[in-house]
Design a protein around this motif. Structure first.
Motif, PDB file in Angstrom:
ATOM      1  N   TYR A 164      12.433 -17.716 -21.563  1.00 23.52           N
ATOM      2  CA  TYR A 164      11.174 -17.908 -22.270  1.00 23.52           C
ATOM      3  C   TYR A 164      10.667 -16.518 -22.653  1.00 23.52           C
ATOM      4  CZ  TYR A 164       6.307 -19.102 -23.190  1.00 23.52           C
ATOM      5  OH  TYR A 164       5.081 -19.259 -23.775  1.00 23.52           O
ATOM      6  N   LYS A 165      10.504 -16.271 -23.941  1.00 20.83           N
ATOM      7  CA  LYS A 165      10.103 -14.951 -24.422  1.00 20.83           C
ATOM      8  C   LYS A 165      10.899 -13.845 -23.733  1.00 20.83           C
ATOM      9  CE  LYS A 165       5.494 -16.154 -25.946  1.00 20.83           C
ATOM     10  NZ  LYS A 165       4.042 -16.026 -25.760  1.00 20.83           N
ATOM     11  N   ASN A 166      12.194 -13.986 -23.754  1.00 25.57           N
ATOM     12  CA  ASN A 166      13.134 -13.015 -23.183  1.00 25.57           C
ATOM     13  C   ASN A 166      13.033 -12.832 -21.670  1.00 25.57           C
ATOM     14  OD1 ASN A 166      14.265 -12.350 -25.726  1.00 25.57           O
ATOM     15  ND2 ASN A 166      12.444 -11.112 -26.153  1.00 25.57           N
ATOM     16  N   GLU A 167      12.258 -13.700 -21.009  1.00 26.43           N
ATOM     17  CA  GLU A 167      12.202 -13.649 -19.544  1.00 26.43           C
ATOM     18  C   GLU A 167      13.027 -14.808 -18.994  1.00 26.43           C
ATOM     19  OE1 GLU A 167      10.678 -11.387 -17.706  1.00 26.43           O
ATOM     20  OE2 GLU A 167       9.596 -10.347 -19.309  1.00 26.43           O
ATOM     21  N   LYS A 168      13.798 -14.518 -17.960  1.00 31.35           N
ATOM     22  CA  LYS A 168      14.694 -15.505 -17.393  1.00 31.35           C
ATOM     23  C   LYS A 168      13.955 -16.594 -16.618  1.00 31.35           C
ATOM     24  CE  LYS A 168      19.161 -14.587 -18.032  1.00 31.35           C
ATOM     25  NZ  LYS A 168      19.853 -13.557 -17.273  1.00 31.35           N
ATOM     26  N   VAL A 169      14.407 -17.828 -16.769  1.00 35.43           N
ATOM     27  CA  VAL A 169      14.012 -18.904 -15.866  1.00 35.43           C
ATOM     28  C   VAL A 169      14.400 -18.456 -14.451  1.00 35.43           C
ATOM     29  CG1 VAL A 169      14.778 -21.189 -15.104  1.00 35.43           C
ATOM     30  CG2 VAL A 169      14.064 -20.839 -17.476  1.00 35.43           C
ATOM     31  N   GLY A 170      13.490 -18.595 -13.528  1.00 36.10           N
ATOM     32  CA  GLY A 170      13.692 -18.064 -12.174  1.00 36.10           C
ATOM     33  C   GLY A 170      12.674 -16.964 -11.910  1.00 36.10           C
ATOM     34  N   SER A 171      12.162 -16.381 -13.014  1.00 34.28           N
ATOM     35  CA  SER A 171      11.148 -15.335 -12.850  1.00 34.28           C
ATOM     36  C   SER A 171       9.804 -15.772 -13.438  1.00 34.28           C
ATOM     37  CB  SER A 171      11.614 -14.047 -13.542  1.00 34.28           C
ATOM     38  OG  SER A 171      11.687 -14.241 -14.944  1.00 34.28           O
ATOM     39  N   ALA A 180      20.079 -13.788  -7.735  1.00 36.15           N
ATOM     40  CA  ALA A 180      18.723 -13.234  -7.881  1.00 36.15           C
ATOM     41  C   ALA A 180      18.700 -12.267  -9.057  1.00 36.15           C
ATOM     42  CB  ALA A 180      18.296 -12.540  -6.596  1.00 36.15           C
ATOM     43  N   GLU A 181      19.709 -11.429  -9.106  1.00 35.94           N
ATOM     44  CA  GLU A 181      19.829 -10.449 -10.184  1.00 35.94           C
ATOM     45  C   GLU A 181      19.929 -11.158 -11.539  1.00 35.94           C
ATOM     46  OE1 GLU A 181      23.452  -7.606 -11.075  1.00 35.94           O
ATOM     47  OE2 GLU A 181      22.753  -7.350  -9.000  1.00 35.94           O
ATOM     48  N   TYR A 182      20.723 -12.199 -11.593  1.00 44.81           N
ATOM     49  CA  TYR A 182      20.908 -12.955 -12.839  1.00 44.81           C
ATOM     50  C   TYR A 182      19.587 -13.573 -13.315  1.00 44.81           C
ATOM     51  CZ  TYR A 182      22.827 -16.162 -16.286  1.00 44.81           C
ATOM     52  OH  TYR A 182      23.089 -16.834 -17.456  1.00 44.81           O
ATOM     53  N   CYS A 183      18.747 -13.968 -12.358  1.00 43.81           N
ATOM     54  CA  CYS A 183      17.451 -14.570 -12.696  1.00 43.81           C
ATOM     55  C   CYS A 183      16.368 -13.526 -12.858  1.00 43.81           C
ATOM     56  CB  CYS A 183      17.009 -15.546 -11.601  1.00 43.81           C
ATOM     57  SG  CYS A 183      18.087 -16.942 -11.414  1.00 43.81           S
ATOM     58  N   ASN A 184      16.726 -12.277 -12.729  1.00 41.89           N
ATOM     59  CA  ASN A 184      15.750 -11.202 -12.805  1.00 41.89           C
ATOM     60  C   ASN A 184      14.615 -11.426 -11.806  1.00 41.89           C
ATOM     61  OD1 ASN A 184      14.831  -8.821 -13.710  1.00 41.89           O
ATOM     62  ND2 ASN A 184      14.040  -9.576 -15.664  1.00 41.89           N
ATOM     63  N   SER A 185      15.004 -11.794 -10.609  1.00 43.20           N
ATOM     64  CA  SER A 185      14.040 -12.150  -9.581  1.00 43.20           C
ATOM     65  C   SER A 185      14.435 -11.445  -8.279  1.00 43.20           C
ATOM     66  CB  SER A 185      14.068 -13.668  -9.402  1.00 43.20           C
ATOM     67  OG  SER A 185      12.817 -14.127  -8.995  1.00 43.20           O
ATOM     68  N   LYS A 186      13.479 -11.301  -7.358  1.00 42.41           N
ATOM     69  CA  LYS A 186      13.758 -10.501  -6.163  1.00 42.41           C
ATOM     70  C   LYS A 186      14.588 -11.220  -5.114  1.00 42.41           C
ATOM     71  CE  LYS A 186       9.901  -7.285  -5.996  1.00 42.41           C
ATOM     72  NZ  LYS A 186       8.493  -7.350  -5.615  1.00 42.41           N
ATOM     73  N   VAL A 201      18.709 -40.422 -36.280  1.00 42.71           N
ATOM     74  CA  VAL A 201      19.175 -39.635 -35.131  1.00 42.71           C
ATOM     75  C   VAL A 201      18.140 -38.543 -34.860  1.00 42.71           C
ATOM     76  CG1 VAL A 201      20.938 -38.066 -34.234  1.00 42.71           C
ATOM     77  CG2 VAL A 201      21.611 -40.058 -35.582  1.00 42.71           C
ATOM     78  N   ILE A 202      17.580 -38.556 -33.660  1.00 47.60           N
ATOM     79  CA  ILE A 202      16.566 -37.558 -33.314  1.00 47.60           C
ATOM     80  C   ILE A 202      17.078 -36.699 -32.170  1.00 47.60           C
ATOM     81  CG2 ILE A 202      14.196 -37.237 -32.477  1.00 47.60           C
ATOM     82  CD1 ILE A 202      13.774 -40.133 -33.824  1.00 47.60           C
ATOM     83  N   LEU A 203      16.984 -35.382 -32.343  1.00 46.30           N
ATOM     84  CA  LEU A 203      17.482 -34.443 -31.329  1.00 46.30           C
ATOM     85  C   LEU A 203      16.318 -33.753 -30.631  1.00 46.30           C
ATOM     86  CD1 LEU A 203      20.222 -32.809 -33.592  1.00 46.30           C
ATOM     87  CD2 LEU A 203      20.582 -34.620 -31.899  1.00 46.30           C
ATOM     88  N   GLN A 204      16.611 -33.159 -29.480  1.00 53.39           N
ATOM     89  CA  GLN A 204      15.585 -32.416 -28.739  1.00 53.39           C
ATOM     90  C   GLN A 204      15.203 -31.158 -29.524  1.00 53.39           C
ATOM     91  OE1 GLN A 204      16.878 -30.889 -24.900  1.00 53.39           O
ATOM     92  NE2 GLN A 204      14.792 -30.800 -24.118  1.00 53.39           N
ATOM     93  N   LYS A 205      13.896 -30.862 -29.558  1.00 54.69           N
ATOM     94  CA  LYS A 205      13.443 -29.628 -30.207  1.00 54.69           C
ATOM     95  C   LYS A 205      13.112 -28.597 -29.123  1.00 54.69           C
ATOM     96  CE  LYS A 205      12.364 -31.194 -34.673  1.00 54.69           C
ATOM     97  NZ  LYS A 205      12.592 -32.608 -34.376  1.00 54.69           N
ATOM     98  N   HIS A 206      13.360 -27.354 -29.441  1.00 56.79           N
ATOM     99  CA  HIS A 206      13.099 -26.292 -28.475  1.00 56.79           C
ATOM    100  C   HIS A 206      11.985 -25.398 -28.997  1.00 56.79           C
ATOM    101  CE1 HIS A 206      16.806 -27.725 -26.760  1.00 56.79           C
ATOM    102  NE2 HIS A 206      17.404 -27.567 -27.919  1.00 56.79           N
ATOM    103  N   LEU A 207      11.158 -24.897 -28.101  1.00 58.89           N
ATOM    104  CA  LEU A 207      10.092 -23.982 -28.519  1.00 58.89           C
ATOM    105  C   LEU A 207      10.720 -22.737 -29.122  1.00 58.89           C
ATOM    106  CD1 LEU A 207       7.649 -24.191 -25.462  1.00 58.89           C
ATOM    107  CD2 LEU A 207       7.500 -25.409 -27.661  1.00 58.89           C
ATOM    108  N   ASN A 208      10.037 -22.196 -30.137  1.00 58.72           N
ATOM    109  CA  ASN A 208      10.540 -21.045 -30.885  1.00 58.72           C
ATOM    110  C   ASN A 208      10.948 -19.842 -30.050  1.00 58.72           C
ATOM    111  OD1 ASN A 208      10.654 -21.798 -33.491  1.00 58.72           O
ATOM    112  ND2 ASN A 208       8.475 -21.420 -33.889  1.00 58.72           N
ATOM    113  N   ASN A 209      10.097 -19.557 -29.080  1.00 60.29           N
ATOM    114  CA  ASN A 209      10.303 -18.322 -28.317  1.00 60.29           C
ATOM    115  C   ASN A 209      11.164 -18.526 -27.070  1.00 60.29           C
ATOM    116  OD1 ASN A 209       8.496 -19.955 -27.097  1.00 60.29           O
ATOM    117  ND2 ASN A 209       6.719 -18.639 -27.448  1.00 60.29           N
ATOM    118  N   THR A 210      12.015 -19.563 -27.097  1.00 59.07           N
ATOM    119  CA  THR A 210      12.834 -19.845 -25.913  1.00 59.07           C
ATOM    120  C   THR A 210      14.321 -19.752 -26.234  1.00 59.07           C
ATOM    121  OG1 THR A 210      12.952 -22.222 -26.345  1.00 59.07           O
ATOM    122  CG2 THR A 210      11.114 -21.440 -24.992  1.00 59.07           C
TER     123      THR A 210
END
Ligand SMILES: *Cc1c(COP(=O)(O)O)cnc(C)c1O
Length: 373
Positions: free
Chosen positions: A163-170, A43-49, A270-279
């Motif tokens: 995502y924008k410095n927020e953890k997946v999970g929150s 929970a702590e790692y995900c910044n979630s309760k 060869v095409i690779l996955q693109k990631h959003l800028n703020n992630t």
């Protein structure tokens, strides 16, 4: 000849020590200190309760859906390009998965196409951060608010992503993880539901443990249909050791992903996955698309050459619209051109965190050379 598997668990810390402690102390069921410790740390790692451990990522999805009250006939929006478990979990409750195609650059749900699939029956969007790459949350938050529907993230592939410095999970109302042996953090088999909502958390605890009452003495009266989704102390012992080194494992995955990107970008075909800028993506797997007309060979030929050189690969998922177990649902006839394209041309390379740069370079060299010959 080299032999490089697509995946290998990385058990580099206190795993052995903690597992032996379970065995020596006799605490091997879901009672035992590691379950709680793992949940707290995760929970702590995900910044979630709240974090609620379960036996795998598939039942984590089931429990998450159950905990927000999903019922038979409810519609849940999902990306068409995902692992079958996303849709299985919805069907366990008799609810209906409604597919939305993914974007050709990020391979994640195309948020622009969600609106027109929302109906009176839509209760949630269950999006997937595919291969460890976070989705366009701004758009998902807007849709969730506008339509008063819940957001569930299937983050089975994206422990520690941001995502924008927020953890997946929150980011969502409720998020699920898998700890299968090929995932970024593992307990062999295992899963977790993560949320900031106390009610959702309580529902998860209630349903995962046979609907024993959460408070008061056990009277063996069960008001609802319950499940046994309890994680064992042994699995949680491995999990605690994993999460203690989560940032280390994440760093390795990111370095590996970036190495592949550097080596394989700019190659025609060869095409690779693109990631959003703020992630911050965490590269669960390193996938690529082979465009035959530019590359000179097709996916099948490239995979064969890699195999002959000792390099293991896996094909991409097939779309949910192609799954016989969902045939009877009579979905509106839509086409899913991006999913079709990914399923037909995509595969992924060895991606585990023990992979050396030397081997990554060898793998990429084989691919580059097979273009030439
Ligand atoms: C692995 C995975 C799951 C299922 O997790 P299990 O622990 O294998 O049950 C669900 N969704 C996605 C996207 C996955 O990659």
């Amino acid at each position: 000849m080299i032999s490089i598997p697509v995946s290998e668990p990385h058990l580099d810390g206190n795993e052995e020590k903690y597992v032996l402690d379970c065995i020596k102390s006799g605490w091997i069921s879901s009672n035992g200190k590691y379950v709680e410790l793992f949940e707290e740390k995760f929970a702590e790692y995900c910044n979630s309760k709240y974090a609620i451990s379960v036996t795998n990522g598939t039942v984590a999805l089931h429990l998450a859906l159950k905990s927000i009250g999903i019922k038979e006939g409810d519609e849940i929006i999902i990306p068409n390009f995902t692992m079958a478990a996303t849709a299985f979990a919805i069907r366990y409750l008799g609810a209906i998965p409604v597919f939305v195609d993914v974007k050709s650059d990020t391979w994640n749900i195309d948020t622009k196409q969600i609106q027109r699939k929302i109906s009176k029956k839509t209760k949630a969007i269950l999006y997937v951060s595919i291969f460890g790459s976070p989705c366009d949350m701004e758009q998902l938050w807007i849709l969730s608010k506008e339509h008063s529907i819940k957001l569930i993230e299937d983050a089975a592939e994206s422990h520690g992503a941001e995502y924008k410095n927020e953890k997946v999970g929150s980011l969502a109302d409720v998020t699920t993880f898998s700890f299968y042996s090929n995932k970024n953090l593992t307990t062999g088999e295992g899963g977790m539901v993560v949320t900031n909502d106390k009610k959702i958390s309580n529902n998860c605890r209630y349903f995962k443990n046979m609907c024993f009452k959460l408070n008061g003495p056990r009277d063996y009266i069960h008001n609802d249909l319950g499940y046994n989704y309890r994680m064992s102390n042994i699995h949680a012992a491995i999990g605690l050791a994993q999460v203690e080194k989560a940032n280390y494992y994440r760093e390795l995955r990111i370095k590996i992903g970036e190495r592949y990107m550097k080596n394989l970008s700019g190659i025609d075909g060869v095409i690779l996955q693109k990631h959003l800028n703020n992630t911050l993506p965490v590269y669960w797997v390193n996938g690529l698309i082979i465009e035959e007309k530019d590359f000179g060979k097709d996916r099948k030929e490239v995979i064969k050459i890699l195999k002959n050189n000792g390099v293991d690969t896996r094909l991409f998922f097939q779309g949910m619209n192609k799954q016989p177990f969902l045939n009877s649902l009579n979905q509106e006839k839509s086409s899913y051109p991006v999913t079709d394209y990914l399923s037909k041309k995509g595969f992924y390379l060895p991606s585990h965190s023990k992979l050396s740069f030397e081997n990554i370079d060898k793998i990429c060299e084989i691919i580059i050379n097979c273009k030439k010959t």
